[in-house]
Scaffold this motif. Structure first.
Motif, PDB file in Angstrom:
ATOM      1  N   GLU A  80       0.824  -1.222   0.000  1.00  0.00           N
ATOM      2  CA  GLU A  80       0.000   0.000   0.000  1.00  0.00           C
ATOM      3  C   GLU A  80       0.851   1.261   0.000  1.00  0.00           C
ATOM      4  O   GLU A  80       0.476   2.266  -0.603  1.00  0.00           O
ATOM      5  N   GLU A  81       1.987   1.205   0.686  1.00  0.00           N
ATOM      6  CA  GLU A  81       2.853   2.384   0.798  1.00  0.00           C
ATOM      7  C   GLU A  81       3.900   2.465  -0.315  1.00  0.00           C
ATOM      8  O   GLU A  81       4.765   3.330  -0.288  1.00  0.00           O
ATOM      9  N   GLY A  82       3.827   1.540  -1.269  1.00  0.00           N
ATOM     10  CA  GLY A  82       4.747   1.569  -2.400  1.00  0.00           C
ATOM     11  C   GLY A  82       6.172   1.189  -2.054  1.00  0.00           C
ATOM     12  O   GLY A  82       7.110   1.604  -2.742  1.00  0.00           O
ATOM     13  N   GLN A  83       6.338   0.381  -1.029  1.00  0.00           N
ATOM     14  CA  GLN A  83       7.667  -0.047  -0.588  1.00  0.00           C
ATOM     15  C   GLN A  83       8.068  -1.309  -1.356  1.00  0.00           C
ATOM     16  O   GLN A  83       8.072  -2.412  -0.836  1.00  0.00           O
ATOM     17  N   THR A  84       8.414  -1.136  -2.616  1.00  0.00           N
ATOM     18  CA  THR A  84       8.687  -2.261  -3.518  1.00  0.00           C
ATOM     19  C   THR A  84       9.837  -3.135  -3.031  1.00  0.00           C
ATOM     20  O   THR A  84       9.704  -4.365  -2.984  1.00  0.00           O
ATOM     21  N   ARG A  85      10.946  -2.529  -2.686  1.00  0.00           N
ATOM     22  CA  ARG A  85      12.121  -3.318  -2.266  1.00  0.00           C
ATOM     23  C   ARG A  85      11.814  -4.127  -1.007  1.00  0.00           C
ATOM     24  O   ARG A  85      12.154  -5.302  -0.911  1.00  0.00           O
ATOM     25  N   LEU A  86      11.157  -3.494  -0.046  1.00  0.00           N
ATOM     26  CA  LEU A  86      10.805  -4.185   1.186  1.00  0.00           C
ATOM     27  C   LEU A  86       9.824  -5.321   0.889  1.00  0.00           C
ATOM     28  O   LEU A  86       9.958  -6.420   1.423  1.00  0.00           O
ATOM     29  N   THR A  87       8.866  -5.069   0.015  1.00  0.00           N
ATOM     30  CA  THR A  87       7.905  -6.098  -0.384  1.00  0.00           C
ATOM     31  C   THR A  87       8.621  -7.315  -0.951  1.00  0.00           C
ATOM     32  O   THR A  87       8.348  -8.459  -0.564  1.00  0.00           O
ATOM     33  N   LEU A  88       9.556  -7.072  -1.857  1.00  0.00           N
ATOM     34  CA  LEU A  88      10.292  -8.175  -2.478  1.00  0.00           C
ATOM     35  C   LEU A  88      11.124  -8.952  -1.459  1.00  0.00           C
ATOM     36  O   LEU A  88      11.212 -10.184  -1.528  1.00  0.00           O
ATOM     37  N   GLU A  89      11.726  -8.253  -0.507  1.00  0.00           N
ATOM     38  CA  GLU A  89      12.532  -8.921   0.518  1.00  0.00           C
ATOM     39  C   GLU A  89      11.665  -9.772   1.446  1.00  0.00           C
ATOM     40  O   GLU A  89      12.066 -10.870   1.839  1.00  0.00           O
ATOM     41  N   LEU A  90      10.486  -9.265   1.806  1.00  0.00           N
ATOM     42  CA  LEU A  90       9.575 -10.070   2.631  1.00  0.00           C
ATOM     43  C   LEU A  90       9.185 -11.342   1.892  1.00  0.00           C
ATOM     44  O   LEU A  90       9.174 -12.436   2.474  1.00  0.00           O
ATOM     45  N   LEU A  91       8.883 -11.205   0.620  1.00  0.00           N
ATOM     46  CA  LEU A  91       8.491 -12.365  -0.175  1.00  0.00           C
ATOM     47  C   LEU A  91       9.652 -13.326  -0.414  1.00  0.00           C
ATOM     48  O   LEU A  91       9.444 -14.530  -0.530  1.00  0.00           O
ATOM     49  N   LYS A  92      10.857 -12.791  -0.454  1.00  0.00           N
ATOM     50  CA  LYS A  92      12.031 -13.648  -0.600  1.00  0.00           C
ATOM     51  C   LYS A  92      12.200 -14.523   0.646  1.00  0.00           C
ATOM     52  O   LYS A  92      12.535 -15.696   0.551  1.00  0.00           O
ATOM     53  N   LEU A  93      11.969 -13.926   1.813  1.00  0.00           N
ATOM     54  CA  LEU A  93      12.084 -14.683   3.066  1.00  0.00           C
ATOM     55  C   LEU A  93      10.947 -15.681   3.243  1.00  0.00           C
ATOM     56  O   LEU A  93      11.147 -16.751   3.811  1.00  0.00           O
ATOM     57  N   ASP A  94       9.752 -15.307   2.785  1.00  0.00           N
ATOM     58  CA  ASP A  94       8.597 -16.196   2.933  1.00  0.00           C
ATOM     59  C   ASP A  94       7.638 -15.982   1.760  1.00  0.00           C
ATOM     60  O   ASP A  94       6.730 -15.155   1.833  1.00  0.00           O
ATOM     61  N   PRO A  95       7.822 -16.732   0.662  1.00  0.00           N
ATOM     62  CA  PRO A  95       6.974 -16.570  -0.517  1.00  0.00           C
ATOM     63  C   PRO A  95       5.486 -16.832  -0.249  1.00  0.00           C
ATOM     64  O   PRO A  95       4.631 -16.310  -0.959  1.00  0.00           O
ATOM     65  N   ASP A  96       5.167 -17.593   0.772  1.00  0.00           N
ATOM     66  CA  ASP A  96       3.769 -17.900   1.074  1.00  0.00           C
ATOM     67  C   ASP A  96       3.009 -16.710   1.658  1.00  0.00           C
ATOM     68  O   ASP A  96       1.779 -16.768   1.783  1.00  0.00           O
ATOM     69  N   LEU A  97       3.714 -15.641   2.005  1.00  0.00           N
ATOM     70  CA  LEU A  97       3.025 -14.454   2.525  1.00  0.00           C
ATOM     71  C   LEU A  97       2.038 -13.893   1.512  1.00  0.00           C
ATOM     72  O   LEU A  97       1.055 -13.258   1.879  1.00  0.00           O
ATOM     73  N   VAL A  98       2.295 -14.131   0.241  1.00  0.00           N
ATOM     74  CA  VAL A  98       1.412 -13.622  -0.804  1.00  0.00           C
ATOM     75  C   VAL A  98       0.020 -14.259  -0.703  1.00  0.00           C
ATOM     76  O   VAL A  98      -0.960 -13.688  -1.187  1.00  0.00           O
ATOM     77  N   ARG A  99      -0.092 -15.383  -0.043  1.00  0.00           N
ATOM     78  CA  ARG A  99      -1.383 -16.073   0.111  1.00  0.00           C
ATOM     79  C   ARG A  99      -2.155 -15.631   1.355  1.00  0.00           C
ATOM     80  O   ARG A  99      -3.298 -16.032   1.547  1.00  0.00           O
TER      81      ARG A  99
END
Length: 112
Positions: A80-99
């Motif tokens: 929501e806040e447009g934090q693209t790099r942080l978003t990608l790093e969170l998903l790198k650590l846990d790809p299932d967060l997208v679900r």
């Protein structure tokens, strides 16, 4: 949540985080027992503090799956806040967060 912890997450000061943990070793555990709460990871994600967010995620991975009282996870807030790099790093650590479903059962939608 302790106002000093909120401030540390907003400015991204890992030293302050550890000073607070030294003062109260259960500070993160106390937050974790609350069902719906803004965690330091939520705050860091919204403010784009990548290093603080990753440090928090390493200390308390369960924070990544917590919803705040508005039904948003740290990943939702980062997107929501447009934090693209942080978003990608969170998903790198846990790809299932997208679900992870948030308010009204919505899943995260991240488009680069």
């Amino acid at each position: 949540m302790d106002s000093r912890l909120i401030s540390a997450a907003q400015i991204g000061c890992i030293d302050d985080l550890y000073a607070l943990i030294h003062e109260d070793p259960y500070i993160l555990e106390t937050i974790d027992v609350v069902a719906f709460v803004n965690t330091p990871l939520h705050v860091a994600s919204a403010f784009g503090n990548l290093s603080f967010a990753m440090e928090t995620m390493n200390l308390k991975p369960s924070f990544a799956r917590k919803l705040n009282t508005y039904g948003s996870s740290p990943l939702h807030l980062a997107i929501e806040e447009g934090q693209t790099r942080l978003t990608l790093e969170l998903l790198k650590l846990d790809p299932d967060l997208v679900r992870l479903r948030g308010k009204e059962g919505t899943q995260t939608l991240f488009v680069m």
